[in-house]
Design an enzyme around this catalytic site. Structure first.
Site, mmCIF file in Angstrom:
data_model
loop_
_atom_site.group_PDB
_atom_site.id
_atom_site.type_symbol
_atom_site.label_atom_id
_atom_site.label_comp_id
_atom_site.label_asym_id
_atom_site.label_seq_id
_atom_site.Cartn_x
_atom_site.Cartn_y
_atom_site.Cartn_z
ATOM 1 N N CYS A 58 0.799 -1.158 0.080
ATOM 2 C CA CYS A 58 -0.059 -0.099 -0.074
ATOM 3 C C CYS A 58 0.767 1.273 -0.094
ATOM 4 O O CYS A 58 2.103 1.191 0.505
ATOM 5 C CB CYS A 58 -0.811 -0.025 1.480
ATOM 6 S SG CYS A 58 -1.930 1.493 1.550
ATOM 7 N N GLY A 59 0.510 2.407 -0.481
ATOM 8 C CA GLY A 59 1.279 3.637 -0.422
ATOM 9 C C GLY A 59 1.310 4.189 0.985
ATOM 10 O O GLY A 59 2.276 4.819 1.225
#
Length: 179
Positions: A58-59
């Site tokens: 995930c970012g």
């Protein structure tokens, strides 16, 4: 007639269910560790709890670094519990071993990581049912919107607040509860 009996007699089955749910403590909940051992949340009485639904791809994954720093800074009175979840963009596809290795190798994570669970939907884990339902936690409804959403519970097991993914671990909205 006894006024209390009269009041209780007016409660519907639904009211009784809500009353029963609202009296449930977070300390009544268990979740398994990443290694499969049962974790009774009651063992953390006297410390604040920060639950974070985590994901490896995930970012927001670099927040692991700040979560570890938060753990190191406040470990005397805060327990951070990372809760892997694959419900948002399939960003936590790994096995138990993959998740553990990723957390240790890339971010030096030493705080508690649980089994992979659902944080919303029909298979929502009881922990997240408690965290997101006012009728159970006594304070606020919420919906988990994305990975790295955070939920804070005080040292007495009372719901304090939740923070969306964009709120970094050392944000003053969180640390004001820890200082």
């Amino acid at each position: 007639m006894n006024p209390l009996k009269a009041f209780v007699g007016t409660l519907s089955a639904t009211d009784n269910d809500v009353t029963r749910k609202a009296s449930k403590s977070i300390y009544d909940i268990q979740i398994n560790s990443l290694q499969g051992q049962a974790i009774a949340l009651s063992q953390f009485r006297g410390k604040k709890l920060l639950f974070v639904n985590v994901a490896s791809k995930c970012g927001f994954t670099p927040q692991y670094r700040e979560l570890q720093k938060l753990h190191d800074t406040y470990k005397d009175h805060l327990v951070i519990i990372g809760v892997p979840c694959n419900q948002f963009g399939r960003q936590e596809p790994g096995t138990t071993e993959d998740i553990q290795e990723f957390c240790e190798v890339n971010y030096g994570v030493s705080f508690l990581i649980t089994e992979k669970i659902d944080v919303k939907g029909p298979n929502q884990h009881p922990l997240y049912e408690w965290l997101t339902t006012k009728a159970i936690n006594g304070k606020q409804n919420s919906t988990v919107k994305w990975n790295f959403q955070k939920y804070l519970v005080d040292e007495h097991g009372e719901f304090l607040d939740f923070f969306y993914s964009i709120t970094k671990p050392f944000n003053s909205r969180i640390t004001k509860y820890l200082n």
